[in-house]
Design an enzyme around this catalytic site. Structure first.
Site: not given
Length: 728
Positions: A215, A315-317
């Site tokens: 992530t 989602g974060d990346h």
């Protein structure tokens, strides 16, 4: 402790120390075959011994806080613009960080202000000569001399992030009391080398890990934070947090010109994804992408050499690793994990190219903001699942999963039962589809925007949704509510194209319908991309020779040459922007005999009034809100066009869109097999397995008649919310 078999599972389950028995119970009930740690949790040793895949989360840029604390020169940096200040005298003092979080940012003392900052008169939009301003490091102030009274001024400065955005969110949302985590920028060679060494040690220290779940390879999405530690700006796909003096110098060598601070702050718009990108911003994105792909590929190779598979959590990346870029496949990842809470997010995951396994991380996350006393997490989950199921029927999904604290979820027995049902339905889906794709209607649908393929299935929010209560700034670009959500569950091949694609490659012969949807001035509508005669001619020719054009909200909007809609001649209409008030309004007459008239009902929702009026006499007005056009259709040469004021997502609107696309494809007289025209039931046919499925999205029993592959009419009866599989 009993052993867990991982032979027939399809879910990744979060773990939690002290909850081993809960994990093993739900592992069986939810048909899991993999265990994972989450933010704030660790893998219990006893569970790491189980016969299952072990996903271990690693965020390398946050992994070594000792090194981060010792090397502030390697922390993530970005350009911020001070809030405008009006000069009341010839001397003006500005505190650049006023209005921003002092917990998250500090002025970067490694970047020479005279070299890397910029002071600008915003009233005249001119850069102030560096001899006329000074920065005092002791007071953290910029003083401007010979200022023009009553002119606004800003300072664009480089800030260092001393509290990572994800760490800050978790601390504030979940009341975590740990240290404030910092993120490192691996663009610096010394920092990159250290992180590579750290990852090598990490691999050796995690012998039980079978899947490395990355992530944030390098840079996080943009979250700007205000003085009260509140979010004031978000862009999940923005490149604002990728800046450093070293990178800017290398960019100049690579592209032959120097970027300015203004290229990043963009007068305070910060190159938001909703804006059509400038060429300079696209060049910076390309530069960052090249670095991130190279860095990520090195990490993935190390994991593979250690005998582990690799996964990326989208989602974060997103920065530098967009799955629709050709360069993405150079990374070598095995699994794509997407945060999914609707059909658009699901299609963004499943439609990307490559051989990666596609795993959906479902919401709600098992965090106390949802799993709290008095709240029912089933409500949010079921709302998501209804939309996700529609999209799953169109493109195959391989796995599902959850994240967070399993102990919180276990406090809600109804939710546990609900996920048990979801998992069973998903297992049936896998068995009956065998990873194959359902049959589609003839003709490809292309969605036209300034971004094209690189932002496939991304935008789906209209301007009016900014003012919803409660607001959802966290999902401005990621969550679907409008036409794309309707489209996500329909049986059409869909691709996303840009204006540059049309200019350079023309329009593909397999494309039968082009959709242009979005607010004026946005990247989704196209903004100044419409200021190109080659594009206009190509699209007019496409429709004139038999193609279909669907415009929603502000299609082809760009004020020029006496038009607001540059393809107003194709649609046969115009929008009132106060420039054509002298034109006499035509009386509206609703068409009752058009093919599409039979599908227009009072329950359809076209959103806010459009301020669009007819200009052609041969236009068919199918729906209106007073004098505001809501739905129109028109023949243009050998082709057809349709305009919609908007199309909010609900099942009836989605079915209307299906009929519109069939008409625009000139396929309305054909007998389509296994095609539902029922507003609350979807049907899909999987030719490679010979299976047919029907899903009832309503709380009432439903019956529909469809035509099978032999041309026979078949009745299908469904109980409330039933998902049925039929052998054909």
């Amino acid at each position: 402790m009993k052993q867990v078999s991982a032979t027939k599972g399809h879910m990744t389950l979060p773990v939690e120390v002290g909850q081993e028995e809960v994990v093993l119970d739900l592992y069986q009930r939810w048909h899991a075959d993999a265990l994972r740690d989450s933010d704030g949790t660790t893998m219990p040793e006893s569970l790491a011994e189980q016969d299952s895949d072990i996903y271990s989360v690693v965020c390398l840029v946050r992994a070594d806080q000792q090194f981060a604390n010792q090397h502030p020169e390697y922390l993530h940096r970005k350009y911020l613009m001070s809030f405008p200040v009006t000069a009341m005298a010839e001397t003006l003092t500005i505190q650049p960080l006023d209005g921003y979080s002092k917990d998250k940012y500090e002025l970067d003392n490694d970047s020479d202000p005279k070299c890397w900052w910029e002071v600008r008169n915003r009233t005249t939009n001119t850069v102030i000569d560096e001899e006329l301003w000074q920065f005092d490091s002791a007071t953290q102030q910029v003083t401007i001399q010979q200022a023009e009274p009553y002119h606004e001024y800003t300072v664009t400065f480089m800030a260092r992030q001393v509290w990572d955005s994800v760490s800050m969110y978790n601390a504030l949302t979940n009341d975590w009391k740990g240290p404030r985590i910092k993120s490192l920028d691996p663009y610096h060679p010394e920092c990159r080398a250290h992180l590579i060494q750290h990852f090598a040690r990490w691999l050796n220290e995690h012998p039980k890990t079978t899947v490395v779940r990355f992530t944030t390879f390098a840079f996080l999405f943009v979250i700007d934070t205000g003085e009260q530690n509140q979010d004031i700006y978000r862009d999940w796909t923005g490149y604002g947090e990728t800046v450093s003096p070293r990178a800017l110098e290398d960019f100049e060598k690579r592209f032959g010109y120097r970027l300015t601070p203004e290229d990043f702050v963009d007068a305070g718009y910060y190159n938001g994804t909703y804006k059509a990108p400038s060429q300079r911003y696209q060049d910076w994105m390309t530069f960052v992408q090249e670095f991130v792909v190279d860095f990520a590929a090195e990490l993935v190779k190390m994991a593979h050499e250690n005998g582990k598979k690799t996964a990326m959590f989208q989602g974060d990346h997103w920065i530098g690793t967009e799955p629709y870029l050709e360069s993405y496949q150079k990374i070598g990842l095995d699994i794509n994990i997407g945060a999914v809470e609707d059909g658009v997010a699901l299609r963004r995951l499943t439609d990307s190219t490559g051989e990666q396994t596609r795993e959906a991380r479902f919401y709600p996350y098992f965090f106390p903001d949802v799993f709290r006393e008095g709240n029912d997490p089933v409500v949010e989950s079921m709302s998501n699942w209804v939309k996700i199921r529609r999209a799953m029927l169109q493109k195959p999904l391989d796995r599902i999963g959850y994240g967070g604290y399993l102990s919180l979820a276990n406090n809600f027995p109804n939710f546990v039962d609900h996920v048990t049902d979801i998992s069973k339905e998903f297992g049936d889906y896998l068995q009956n589809t065998q990873g194959t794709e359902s049959q589609k209607l003839p003709g490809k649908v292309a969605v036209l925007s300034a971004w094209g393929k690189s932002r496939s299935w991304l935008q789906n929010q209209a301007r009016d949704q900014r003012f919803y209560v409660p607001p959802r700034p966290d999902v401005m670009e990621f969550v679907g509510n409008n036409l794309l959500e309707c489209l996500a569950g329909l049986p059409f091949d869909v691709e996303f194209i840009s204006f540059d694609d049309i200019i350079q490659n023309g329009i593909g012969e397999d494309v039968k319908v082009i959709i242009n949807t979005g607010d004026a001035n946005s990247a989704w509508s196209g903004a100044d991309c419409w200021d190109n005669s080659d594009v206009l001619v190509a699209l007019r020719k496409f429709v004139g020779q038999g193609g279909g054009l669907l415009g929603v909200c502000d299609p082809s909007a760009f004020q020029k040459n006496g038009r607001y809609f540059q393809l107003g001649d194709v649609f046969g209409l115009e929008k009132e922007t106060a420039l054509t008030m002298g034109r006499v309004a035509m009386p509206l007459s609703i068409s009752k005999d058009h093919y599409l008239s039979q599908f227009v009902t009072d329950e359809l929702d076209f959103g806010n009034p459009s301020y669009v009026y007819p200009q052609a006499t041969d236009i068919a007005v199918l729906a209106a809100q007073g004098q505001h056009l809501a739905l129109t259709a028109r023949n243009y040469g050998k082709g057809r066009s349709v305009y919609m004021g908007n199309l909010l997502f609900n099942m009836k609107n989605a079915r209307l869109l299906q009929h519109v696309l069939i008409w625009l494809s000139s396929n309305e007289t054909q007998h389509h097999v296994w095609l539902s025209d029922h507003p609350f039931v979807d049907v899909a046919y999987y030719p490679k397995t010979g299976k047919v499925t029907a899903v009832n999205y309503s709380s009432e029993p439903q019956t529909l008649t469809v035509r099978n592959t032999d041309g026979e009419l078949v009745d299908i009866r469904l109980a409330s919310y039933e998902w049925k599989w039929i052998s054909h």
